[in-house]
Design a protein around this motif. Structure first.
Motif: not given
Length: 119
Positions: A89-90, A62-63, A87
């Motif tokens: 967070e990737d 999903d992310d 992002k």
């Protein structure tokens, strides 16, 4: 045996794009699906996306849905991961993996390529 070699990682600002490639060699006919996994510092390795043997079916967590696109070119024995709207967070080490037609498991792995997304 199958050898997988990733390329295309690097440092990018948030909102930017990167394209990862994974070149396969050896007994590539023994691979079924292929996928991309990632491991961030202090976290477990997670599956990001997979693509079927002929490239007709793809799966995404999903992310990354709507931002990442997985593909493969069997004529070139190469898999790709187009990453857009990145992002922070990737940020992770991204691994290419191949699923064995014998075991059904992702038995073949590349060495990994670092992707760093700055804020």
């Amino acid at each position: 045996q199958v050898q997988l070699v990733e390329s295309g990682g690097g440092l990018v600002q948030a909102g930017g794009s990167l394209r990862l490639s994974c070149a396969a060699s050896g007994r590539t006919f023994s691979m079924d699906a292929m996928g991309w996994f990632r491991q961030a510092p202090g976290k477990e390795r997670e599956k990001v996306a997979t693509v079927s043997r002929r490239g007709a079916a793809a799966y995404y967590i999903d992310d990354v849905k709507g931002r990442f696109t997985i593909s493969r070119d069997n004529a070139k024995d190469t898999e790709y991961l187009q990453m857009n709207s990145l992002k922070p967070e990737d940020t992770a080490v991204y691994y290419c993996a191949g699923q064995s037609i014998l075991t059904g498991l992702y038995d073949y792995w590349g060495q990994g390529t670092q992707v760093t997304v700055s804020a």
